[in-house]
Design a protein around this motif. Structure first.
Motif, PDB file in Angstrom:
ATOM      1  N   LEU A   1     -85.242 -46.727 -55.899  1.00  0.00           N
ATOM      2  CA  LEU A   1     -85.256 -47.380 -57.094  1.00  0.00           C
ATOM      3  C   LEU A   1     -85.320 -48.972 -56.957  1.00  0.00           C
ATOM      4  N   ILE A   2     -86.184 -49.555 -57.297  1.00  0.00           N
ATOM      5  CA  ILE A   2     -86.314 -51.023 -57.148  1.00  0.00           C
ATOM      6  C   ILE A   2     -86.656 -51.605 -58.489  1.00  0.00           C
ATOM      7  N   ASN A   3     -85.447 -52.220 -58.870  1.00  0.00           N
ATOM      8  CA  ASN A   3     -85.668 -52.804 -60.262  1.00  0.00           C
ATOM      9  C   ASN A   3     -86.194 -54.237 -60.158  1.00  0.00           C
ATOM     10  N   ASN A   4     -87.225 -54.518 -60.321  1.00  0.00           N
ATOM     11  CA  ASN A   4     -88.007 -55.614 -60.070  1.00  0.00           C
ATOM     12  C   ASN A   4     -88.349 -56.526 -61.247  1.00  0.00           C
ATOM     13  N   ALA A   5     -88.674 -55.842 -62.331  1.00  0.00           N
ATOM     14  CA  ALA A   5     -89.447 -56.326 -63.606  1.00  0.00           C
ATOM     15  C   ALA A   5     -88.598 -57.583 -64.230  1.00  0.00           C
ATOM     16  N   GLY A   6     -89.197 -58.460 -64.433  1.00  0.00           N
ATOM     17  CA  GLY A   6     -88.391 -59.762 -65.035  1.00  0.00           C
ATOM     18  C   GLY A   6     -89.263 -60.695 -65.773  1.00  0.00           C
ATOM     19  N   VAL A   7     -88.655 -61.502 -66.548  1.00  0.00           N
ATOM     20  CA  VAL A   7     -89.443 -62.746 -67.521  1.00  0.00           C
ATOM     21  C   VAL A   7     -88.591 -63.887 -67.416  1.00  0.00           C
ATOM     22  N   VAL A   8     -89.145 -64.922 -67.784  1.00  0.00           N
ATOM     23  CA  VAL A   8     -88.415 -66.112 -67.503  1.00  0.00           C
ATOM     24  C   VAL A   8     -89.061 -67.264 -68.691  1.00  0.00           C
ATOM     25  N   SER A   9     -88.162 -67.937 -69.400  1.00  0.00           N
ATOM     26  CA  SER A   9     -88.531 -68.856 -70.222  1.00  0.00           C
ATOM     27  C   SER A   9     -87.363 -70.207 -70.023  1.00  0.00           C
ATOM     28  N   ALA A  10     -87.951 -71.314 -69.632  1.00  0.00           N
ATOM     29  CA  ALA A  10     -87.199 -72.311 -69.369  1.00  0.00           C
ATOM     30  C   ALA A  10     -87.463 -73.206 -70.285  1.00  0.00           C
ATOM     31  N   ALA A  11     -85.959 -73.828 -71.024  1.00  0.00           N
ATOM     32  CA  ALA A  11     -86.021 -74.832 -71.751  1.00  0.00           C
ATOM     33  C   ALA A  11     -84.402 -75.049 -72.319  1.00  0.00           C
ATOM     34  N   LEU A  12     -84.263 -76.017 -72.820  1.00  0.00           N
ATOM     35  CA  LEU A  12     -82.911 -76.438 -73.288  1.00  0.00           C
ATOM     36  C   LEU A  12     -82.556 -75.253 -74.462  1.00  0.00           C
ATOM     37  N   LEU A  13     -81.379 -74.684 -74.463  1.00  0.00           N
ATOM     38  CA  LEU A  13     -80.886 -73.815 -75.261  1.00  0.00           C
ATOM     39  C   LEU A  13     -81.303 -73.712 -76.814  1.00  0.00           C
ATOM     40  N   ASP A  14     -81.106 -75.274 -77.266  1.00  0.00           N
ATOM     41  CA  ASP A  14     -81.364 -75.247 -78.777  1.00  0.00           C
ATOM     42  C   ASP A  14     -83.127 -75.614 -78.912  1.00  0.00           C
ATOM     43  N   GLU A  15     -83.590 -75.484 -78.012  1.00  0.00           N
ATOM     44  CA  GLU A  15     -85.350 -75.594 -78.126  1.00  0.00           C
ATOM     45  C   GLU A  15     -85.777 -74.401 -77.847  1.00  0.00           C
ATOM     46  N   MET A  16     -85.286 -73.333 -77.265  1.00  0.00           N
ATOM     47  CA  MET A  16     -85.690 -72.100 -76.700  1.00  0.00           C
ATOM     48  C   MET A  16     -85.641 -71.139 -78.133  1.00  0.00           C
ATOM     49  N   SER A  17     -86.819 -70.249 -78.290  1.00  0.00           N
ATOM     50  CA  SER A  17     -86.865 -69.402 -79.323  1.00  0.00           C
ATOM     51  C   SER A  17     -85.975 -68.245 -79.229  1.00  0.00           C
ATOM     52  N   ASP A  18     -85.631 -67.758 -80.544  1.00  0.00           N
ATOM     53  CA  ASP A  18     -84.592 -66.576 -80.515  1.00  0.00           C
ATOM     54  C   ASP A  18     -85.355 -65.441 -79.635  1.00  0.00           C
ATOM     55  N   GLU A  19     -86.861 -65.232 -79.931  1.00  0.00           N
ATOM     56  CA  GLU A  19     -87.499 -64.103 -79.248  1.00  0.00           C
ATOM     57  C   GLU A  19     -87.478 -64.140 -77.916  1.00  0.00           C
ATOM     58  N   ASP A  20     -87.493 -65.415 -77.185  1.00  0.00           N
ATOM     59  CA  ASP A  20     -87.390 -65.603 -75.530  1.00  0.00           C
ATOM     60  C   ASP A  20     -85.873 -65.371 -75.097  1.00  0.00           C
ATOM     61  N   ILE A  21     -85.135 -65.773 -75.809  1.00  0.00           N
ATOM     62  CA  ILE A  21     -83.507 -65.386 -75.397  1.00  0.00           C
ATOM     63  C   ILE A  21     -83.317 -64.007 -75.429  1.00  0.00           C
ATOM     64  N   ILE A  22     -83.829 -63.161 -76.573  1.00  0.00           N
ATOM     65  CA  ILE A  22     -83.592 -61.835 -76.678  1.00  0.00           C
ATOM     66  C   ILE A  22     -84.591 -60.707 -75.560  1.00  0.00           C
TER      67      ILE A  22
END
Length: 262
Positions: free
Chosen positions: A85-106
């Motif tokens: 099993l190779i667990n490779n799937a991933g996403v990224v969103s870079a921003a200051l925490l208070d400027e990041m959307s709730d959706e991107d955090i979750i």
């Protein structure tokens, strides 16, 4: 480890590091792959690119628990076994925490960490039945050293590191090798919106990672001696690392302002 008769699952395996690992394993004799990705078109393209490989192609969102369970069940129903099993799937969103959307955090937590853990759980009964199994978890250099703007992403990748440690110790009575890889910036679709030079080649990352699996490595850390020294400093002298990163803050802000791959 001999790959010729292994049944292998790669999440996020239709592009980037996951696809490079797929190609490297094919070159080493592997021919049975379950590839999981969200989009169907890149999955289908793998059959044309690698016509001699037996594929089980699964379209699933690794951030959706129901789809994670369904993907594992599809492997069980189709193969009845799993060796690697190779667990490779991933996403990224870079921003200051208070400027990041709730959706991107979750979303980052759901795909990078929660989905990885759930999928491993669902696959464990099959892996435990193998005579020679392995789990490779793809973390990041940010799993060791958190940097501004990658606050949530770094948390997920550090979580992957600790999860690997726990599973390695938990599975001590089974022939399952658990390892983690820690790439630096790699030239993949995930990085197309980041302003970064001198990125690693995904084929090189794949080759070194699989070599590490063959030789029984627990951690494969990219970035050379400088990265290892920075990791040491971050753990033993975090205040000093704070000062180093403070001098990079403005440059990091500029490099990451458009870095989002969700």
């Amino acid at each position: 480890m001999e790959f010729r008769n292994k049944y292998i699952c790669i999440t996020g395996g239709s592009a980037g590091i996951g696809k490079a690992i797929l190609s490297d394993l094919i070159n080493r004799g592997a021919s049975h792959f379950a590839i999981i990705a969200r989009r169907k078109e890149p999955l289908k393209a793998l059959e044309d690119e690698f016509p001699d490989v037996s594929f089980l192609l699964i379209s699933a969102d690794m951030g959706n628990p129901a789809e994670v369970s369904k993907a594992a069940e599809e492997i069980r129903e189709s193969w009845g076994r799993l060796d690697i099993l190779i667990n490779n799937a991933g996403v990224v969103s870079a921003a200051l925490l208070d400027e990041m959307s709730d959706e991107d955090i979750i979303g980052q937590i759901g795909i990078n960490l929660t989905g990885l853990i759930l999928f491993t759980k669902k696959c464990l009964p099959m892996l435990k039945e193998s005579n020679e199994a392995a789990i490779m978890n793809v973390s990041s250099g940010l799993g060791f050293i958190a940097r501004p703007f990658y606050n949530v992403y770094a948390v997920t990748k550090a979580g992957v590191r600790h999860f690997s440690e726990a599973m390695r110790r938990e599975l001590k009575d089974f022939p399952i090798h658990v390892m983690t890889i820690y790439p630096t910036a790699t030239d993949t679709p995930m990085m197309k919106n980041a302003t970064v030079g001198n990125m690693d080649d995904p084929a090189d990352v794949a080759r070194v990672s699989i070599d590490g699996m063959v030789s029984g490595e627990i951690d494969v850390v990219f970035g050379g001696d400088k990265r290892l020294e920075d990791i040491r400093k971050n753990f033993l002298e975090p205040g000093e690392m704070d000062k180093v990163i403070e001098t990079q803050f403005d440059a990091l802000r500029e490099r990451t302002k458009d870095h989002r791959a969700m």
